[in-house]
Design a protein around this motif. Sequence first.
Motif, PDB file in Angstrom:
ATOM      1  N   MET A 151      88.382 -36.561  39.006  1.00 37.05           N
ATOM      2  CA  MET A 151      87.056 -35.734  38.446  1.00 37.05           C
ATOM      3  C   MET A 151      85.926 -36.361  38.215  1.00 37.05           C
ATOM      4  O   MET A 151      85.731 -37.541  37.999  1.00 37.05           O
ATOM      5  CB  MET A 151      87.510 -35.004  37.020  1.00 37.05           C
ATOM      6  N   PRO A 152      84.700 -35.664  37.977  1.00 38.50           N
ATOM      7  CA  PRO A 152      83.438 -36.516  37.596  1.00 38.50           C
ATOM      8  C   PRO A 152      83.788 -37.336  36.210  1.00 38.50           C
ATOM      9  O   PRO A 152      84.324 -36.814  35.503  1.00 38.50           O
ATOM     10  CB  PRO A 152      82.470 -35.433  37.487  1.00 38.50           C
ATOM     11  N   GLU A 153      83.234 -38.712  36.337  1.00 32.79           N
ATOM     12  CA  GLU A 153      83.376 -39.791  35.285  1.00 32.79           C
ATOM     13  C   GLU A 153      84.853 -40.238  35.028  1.00 32.79           C
ATOM     14  O   GLU A 153      85.178 -40.786  34.128  1.00 32.79           O
ATOM     15  CB  GLU A 153      82.803 -38.935  33.819  1.00 32.79           C
ATOM     16  N   ALA A 154      85.708 -39.855  35.973  1.00 32.28           N
ATOM     17  CA  ALA A 154      87.090 -40.515  35.724  1.00 32.28           C
ATOM     18  C   ALA A 154      86.895 -41.856  36.010  1.00 32.28           C
ATOM     19  O   ALA A 154      86.350 -42.207  37.002  1.00 32.28           O
ATOM     20  CB  ALA A 154      87.990 -39.705  36.700  1.00 32.28           C
ATOM     21  N   GLU A 155      87.886 -42.648  35.451  1.00 31.50           N
ATOM     22  CA  GLU A 155      87.878 -44.116  35.420  1.00 31.50           C
ATOM     23  C   GLU A 155      88.465 -44.486  36.781  1.00 31.50           C
ATOM     24  O   GLU A 155      89.578 -44.080  37.220  1.00 31.50           O
ATOM     25  CB  GLU A 155      88.627 -44.585  34.218  1.00 31.50           C
ATOM     26  N   GLY A 156      88.100 -45.361  37.463  1.00 32.89           N
ATOM     27  CA  GLY A 156      88.087 -45.868  38.677  1.00 32.89           C
ATOM     28  C   GLY A 156      89.382 -46.857  38.849  1.00 32.89           C
ATOM     29  O   GLY A 156      90.385 -46.549  39.594  1.00 32.89           O
ATOM     30  N   ASP A 157      89.611 -47.485  37.438  1.00 34.75           N
ATOM     31  CA  ASP A 157      90.671 -48.214  37.184  1.00 34.75           C
ATOM     32  C   ASP A 157      92.049 -47.489  37.231  1.00 34.75           C
ATOM     33  O   ASP A 157      93.108 -47.723  37.632  1.00 34.75           O
ATOM     34  CB  ASP A 157      90.438 -49.157  36.312  1.00 34.75           C
ATOM     35  N   VAL A 200      95.370 -35.307  40.571  1.00 34.74           N
ATOM     36  CA  VAL A 200      93.712 -35.042  40.041  1.00 34.74           C
ATOM     37  C   VAL A 200      93.872 -36.225  38.966  1.00 34.74           C
ATOM     38  O   VAL A 200      94.387 -35.901  37.887  1.00 34.74           O
ATOM     39  CB  VAL A 200      93.632 -33.628  39.632  1.00 34.74           C
ATOM     40  N   VAL A 201      92.982 -36.936  38.883  1.00 35.92           N
ATOM     41  CA  VAL A 201      92.621 -37.785  37.834  1.00 35.92           C
ATOM     42  C   VAL A 201      91.639 -37.171  36.875  1.00 35.92           C
ATOM     43  O   VAL A 201      90.349 -37.056  37.427  1.00 35.92           O
ATOM     44  CB  VAL A 201      92.223 -39.088  38.412  1.00 35.92           C
ATOM     45  N   ALA A 202      92.176 -36.798  35.523  1.00 35.08           N
ATOM     46  CA  ALA A 202      91.102 -36.295  34.582  1.00 35.08           C
ATOM     47  C   ALA A 202      90.277 -37.697  34.002  1.00 35.08           C
ATOM     48  O   ALA A 202      90.565 -38.718  33.753  1.00 35.08           O
ATOM     49  CB  ALA A 202      91.595 -35.573  33.540  1.00 35.08           C
ATOM     50  N   ALA A 203      88.828 -37.353  33.505  1.00 38.03           N
ATOM     51  CA  ALA A 203      88.192 -38.079  32.819  1.00 38.03           C
ATOM     52  C   ALA A 203      88.445 -38.006  31.281  1.00 38.03           C
ATOM     53  O   ALA A 203      88.742 -36.923  30.894  1.00 38.03           O
ATOM     54  CB  ALA A 203      86.530 -37.867  33.218  1.00 38.03           C
ATOM     55  N   LYS A 204      87.852 -39.059  30.392  1.00 37.96           N
ATOM     56  CA  LYS A 204      87.832 -38.562  28.918  1.00 37.96           C
ATOM     57  C   LYS A 204      86.811 -37.927  28.663  1.00 37.96           C
ATOM     58  O   LYS A 204      85.840 -37.926  29.309  1.00 37.96           O
ATOM     59  CB  LYS A 204      87.743 -40.155  28.573  1.00 37.96           C
ATOM     60  N   PRO A 205      87.019 -36.959  27.715  1.00 32.87           N
ATOM     61  CA  PRO A 205      85.906 -36.203  27.269  1.00 32.87           C
ATOM     62  C   PRO A 205      84.701 -36.956  26.724  1.00 32.87           C
ATOM     63  O   PRO A 205      84.860 -37.796  25.786  1.00 32.87           O
ATOM     64  CB  PRO A 205      86.836 -35.241  25.996  1.00 32.87           C
ATOM     65  N   PRO A 206      83.695 -36.360  26.955  1.00 35.78           N
ATOM     66  CA  PRO A 206      82.501 -37.088  26.498  1.00 35.78           C
ATOM     67  C   PRO A 206      82.391 -36.859  24.960  1.00 35.78           C
ATOM     68  O   PRO A 206      83.092 -36.222  24.213  1.00 35.78           O
ATOM     69  CB  PRO A 206      81.331 -36.368  27.331  1.00 35.78           C
ATOM     70  N   THR A 207      81.532 -37.548  24.194  1.00 32.15           N
ATOM     71  CA  THR A 207      81.295 -37.504  22.717  1.00 32.15           C
ATOM     72  C   THR A 207      79.988 -36.921  22.606  1.00 32.15           C
ATOM     73  O   THR A 207      78.757 -37.471  23.127  1.00 32.15           O
ATOM     74  CB  THR A 207      81.426 -39.006  22.082  1.00 32.15           C
ATOM     75  N   PRO A 208      79.481 -35.918  22.080  1.00 32.08           N
ATOM     76  CA  PRO A 208      80.650 -34.984  21.337  1.00 32.08           C
ATOM     77  C   PRO A 208      81.377 -34.370  22.286  1.00 32.08           C
ATOM     78  O   PRO A 208      80.925 -33.750  23.384  1.00 32.08           O
ATOM     79  CB  PRO A 208      79.960 -34.204  20.295  1.00 32.08           C
ATOM     80  N   ALA A 209      82.568 -34.015  21.892  1.00 30.22           N
ATOM     81  CA  ALA A 209      83.547 -33.357  23.119  1.00 30.22           C
ATOM     82  C   ALA A 209      83.020 -31.957  23.261  1.00 30.22           C
ATOM     83  O   ALA A 209      82.607 -31.281  22.234  1.00 30.22           O
ATOM     84  CB  ALA A 209      85.206 -33.171  22.558  1.00 30.22           C
TER      85      ALA A 209
END
Length: 314
Positions: free
Chosen positions: A91-97, A205-214
């Motif tokens: 997903m957009p902004e998902a961590e490559g690691d 499907v690799v999810a990204a952490k939600p942005p702040t503010p969520a």
Amino acid sequence: MIDFRYHIVSIVAIFFALGAGVVLGAGPLKGTGTELVQAQADRDRAALEQARTEAIQAKSLDKYRDDYVAKVTAGLTDGKLTNQKVAIVTMPEAEGDLANTLQESVEKAGGQVTTRMSLDSKLFDPGQRQLVEPLVNELVTADITFPTDSNTYQRAGLIAARAVLAKEANKPVDTEATKILSGLGDSKLLSVKPTPKDRATLVIVVAAKPPTPAPDNSSYTDAVDFAEGLDLGSAGVVVAGTPESAQNGGLLKALRGDGDATKVVSSVDVANMPSGQATVVFALVEQAGGKAGQYGGVDAKNGVAPSAVQAKEN
């Protein structure tokens, strides 16, 4: 950070003491202000030292937990994905690691990661919907039949699936798949590396952490629909993320709130932990068998892992 805060407290205490000395002078309260400030500084110093000790202990316990789980689960997934081909969709902004770690988990389980598809934020931008819908209709192939009640993003997921995924094994990336990849790539909606020779049957499907503010959970409605579309064109989908993604404002939270999606798409909310990476493998096996489940530690209604798959053949 703790040392810096301690020095700040010390400096403030010194100036406080100097100020108190000027005000009190050499009267009957001489020395009392300094003693009070020193006592408070000592208490603050002790509190900071305690916080430092607790932080070190917590970090040590976290490392112990992860190392222990990694050793205990070592070999538990061996052979679970033998002869299975898996695609990883980020997903957009998902961590490559995180994506790299999940790829390693698939390979350790005997599976082959055929390709990685990176979705661009442009794909889910409400302002780009007028681009996505006609493009989906333009790229549809003769062997794709859209469900009558499907929406734009379910269809987009199915189109993307046709490029790199299939329900049956040993389906090649043909000219139709190449056409789809070119169309979606040229529109900057996604990218695929490497271009696979064969289409996979399973997908993470690799999810990204939600942005702040969520954001509101409804912000991920299109992404959930896209995952459903991937499932329509494959043998199974597992959405993997961190605990944050299963909380308010996260993709897994939105997915788990969609009753229709959870019937077909699995999720794991602790994919950043060794135990969670094993669970992703078990969930893929379960998906290949036609079942879905929601696993992890945050409102995961099916528990920590698909126990029946985990125990099988071990």
